[in-house]
Design an enzyme around this catalytic site. Structure first.
Site, PDB file in Angstrom:
ATOM      1  CB  CYS A 110      -0.969  -0.050   1.186  1.00 47.47           C
ATOM      2  SG  CYS A 110      -2.423   0.992   1.006  1.00 47.47           S
ATOM      3  CG  HIS A 111      -0.358   4.996   1.251  1.00 47.08           C
ATOM      4  ND1 HIS A 111      -1.553   4.321   1.105  1.00 47.08           N
ATOM      5  CD2 HIS A 111      -0.531   6.197   0.657  1.00 47.08           C
ATOM      6  CE1 HIS A 111      -2.416   5.085   0.458  1.00 47.08           C
ATOM      7  NE2 HIS A 111      -1.818   6.237   0.176  1.00 47.08           N
TER       8      HIS A 111
END
Length: 178
Positions: A110-111
């Site tokens: 994800c991030h």
């Protein structure tokens, strides 16, 4: 017993901080431990309890400053808002650079990809991540793919919590192929 615990004797670092994505930290941690590995959660402070985006607590067992990459076989970069904060610390970036130079596992979901981006280690690497950081990944010189998991040498990347089964299989495949 060693056959059922293929990662026995191996150690892995997990970065932890405020607003980490709960599942993206805990699922890989528990999966690695299930395979026999030891894990260390490191944050900016030792013995600090950090809350995930959904309120689940995680306690740092060490400070990031005290960590040596030579003590670990790989690192997990969970997502949430934590990576945007941790990538501002030189020690986080130097650790990721050392893991890369040693061709040790660097797994980001994800991030979490924000940290390897800031470490300058994604140039020419096939990756995926949250669609929200796609431009950041591409601008860092990475080769973007929209897939549940992307494995390129010692790099493993996934997009979101629903990709965690593929992410952890990718991690295990990289570790068990060495």
């Amino acid at each position: 017993m060693t056959d059922s615990l293929p990662l026995a004797g191996q150690k892995f670092l997990l970065f932890v901080g405020a607003d980490y994505e709960d599942l993206e930290l805990w699922y890989p941690k528990l999966r690695l431990e299930e395979a026999g590995a030891e894990t260390t959660m490191a944050g900016l402070e030792s013995n600090q309890t950090y809350l995930g985006k959904h309120g689940y607590p995680a306690e740092s067992e060490a400070t990031i400053e005290s960590i040596s990459s030579s003590d670990f076989q790989g690192v997990i970069c969970a997502g949430g808002w934590m990576p945007d904060k941790l990538r501002r610390y030189e020690k986080v970036l130097s650790l990721l650079q050392e893991f890369h130079e040693s061709e040790k596992l660097i797994a980001a979901i994800c991030h979490g990809g924000w940290m390897p981006i800031s470490a300058g280690i994604y140039q020419g690497v096939k990756v995926t991540g949250s669609p929200g950081i796609k431009d950041d990944l591409v601008n860092a010189g990475a080769i973007w793919e929209d897939a549940p998991v992307v494995v390129d040498r010692h790099f493993v990347c996934s997009r979101r919590p629903s990709d965690l089964p593929d992410f952890c299989r990718g991690i295990l495949n990289v570790l068990l192929s060495k």
